[in-house]
Write a protein that holds these residues in place. Sequence first.
Motif, short mmCIF file in Angstrom:
data_model
loop_
_atom_site.label_atom_id
_atom_site.label_comp_id
_atom_site.label_asym_id
_atom_site.label_seq_id
_atom_site.Cartn_x
_atom_site.Cartn_y
_atom_site.Cartn_z
N ASN A 1 2.40 1.23 -3.37
CA ASN A 1 1.58 2.43 -4.36
C ASN A 1 1.71 4.64 -4.06
OD1 ASN A 1 -0.06 -0.40 -7.06
ND2 ASN A 1 0.85 -0.89 -4.85
N LEU A 2 1.34 4.29 -3.22
CA LEU A 2 1.35 5.50 -2.80
C LEU A 2 2.22 6.32 -3.08
CD1 LEU A 2 -1.53 6.77 -1.77
CD2 LEU A 2 -0.38 6.57 1.16
N PHE B 1 0.84 -1.49 0.15
CA PHE B 1 0.05 0.04 0.11
C PHE B 1 0.88 1.25 -0.28
CE2 PHE B 1 -4.70 1.30 0.88
CZ PHE B 1 -4.03 2.76 0.96
N GLY C 1 -0.03 14.51 -0.77
CA GLY C 1 0.19 13.99 -1.60
C GLY C 1 2.32 13.44 -1.28
N PHE D 1 2.47 12.40 2.68
CA PHE D 1 2.39 10.65 2.41
C PHE D 1 3.63 9.78 1.80
CE2 PHE D 1 -2.71 10.22 0.63
CZ PHE D 1 -3.24 10.67 2.32
N GLU E 1 2.52 6.72 -6.98
CA GLU E 1 1.35 7.57 -7.26
C GLU E 1 1.70 8.84 -7.31
OE1 GLU E 1 -2.92 6.69 -6.47
OE2 GLU E 1 -3.59 8.06 -7.29
N GLU E 2 1.97 9.30 -5.72
CA GLU E 2 2.02 10.54 -5.47
C GLU E 2 3.08 11.36 -6.11
OE1 GLU E 2 -1.52 12.15 -3.79
OE2 GLU E 2 -1.87 10.01 -2.90
N VAL F 1 2.47 12.20 -10.23
CA VAL F 1 0.78 12.28 -10.50
C VAL F 1 1.41 13.70 -10.17
CG1 VAL F 1 -1.28 13.07 -9.49
CG2 VAL F 1 -0.92 11.03 -10.16
N MET G 1 5.82 7.53 4.92
CA MET G 1 6.08 5.90 4.67
C MET G 1 7.15 6.02 4.44
SD MET G 1 2.02 5.67 3.03
CE MET G 1 0.92 5.77 3.66
#
Lengths: 141, 114
Positions: free
Chosen positions: A38-39, A35, A105, A108, A42-43, A46, A112
Amino acid sequence: MTADRIDTELTAFEDIRDDIEAFCAAHALPPKLSFSLNLVLEELIVNIFEHGYAGKGGVVQLRLAREGDAIAGIVTDRGNAYDPRAAAPPDLAAGLEERKVGGLGVHFIRTMVDEFHYQRAGGRNVTRFRIRLVPERRAEG
Amino acid sequence: MTITITTEDVGPALVVALDGRLDSTNAKSLEEELMPLIGARNAVVLDFEKLTYISSAGLRTILLTGKRLRGNAGVLALCNLPPSIREVFEISGFLSIFQVHDNRAAAVEAVSAR
């Protein structure tokens, strides 16, 4: 490209969404780590399309591999200079009405990853991160 | 994999169950699907039991849904957050701006008892 490493170019996050899932499966990453990965990706990606390329489109190169006890990622683009680490932190205490999503974003990502580096070199933005497979055990006092 | 929604009326409440992953590739289309369903309603529950992933783009849709309900003088409640989803909500500070319930019945009761 085998599923246990990613070295590819993409023009939208959607291009690699399934590859990231396959990478997580190939390394049997626990759900929480999968998870997080992925996060983070993506952040990061993007944000590059939104800020570095200002929504005008461009190419992002992604390299992702396991290195020892960590997953290491390198994301490179030729957009405007954009240091994701410099983004203003979100106002986490704001109520529903005044709350904005901007900045979440990067918040996060910071939360992480274990390492987060950025450099501008040769007209390219190079962002590197590492996520440890096992949380670091720090010696107590 | 993308996201699908299932809706159900429970008393005065509209319950929307999300199934799949909510990310930058589908958050906008979910918003466009959700807003007309909400219309002028003032009691909405989002059930996250089958939500496998959410990113900041997805949180934006949840935030807009909450603001829409506030605009309708209503309440949005969330329920059945899987652990990873709950963690993202916690990191975002969203746990303090939304009502979060352990199960659907509690969420429905909370938005209906007004």
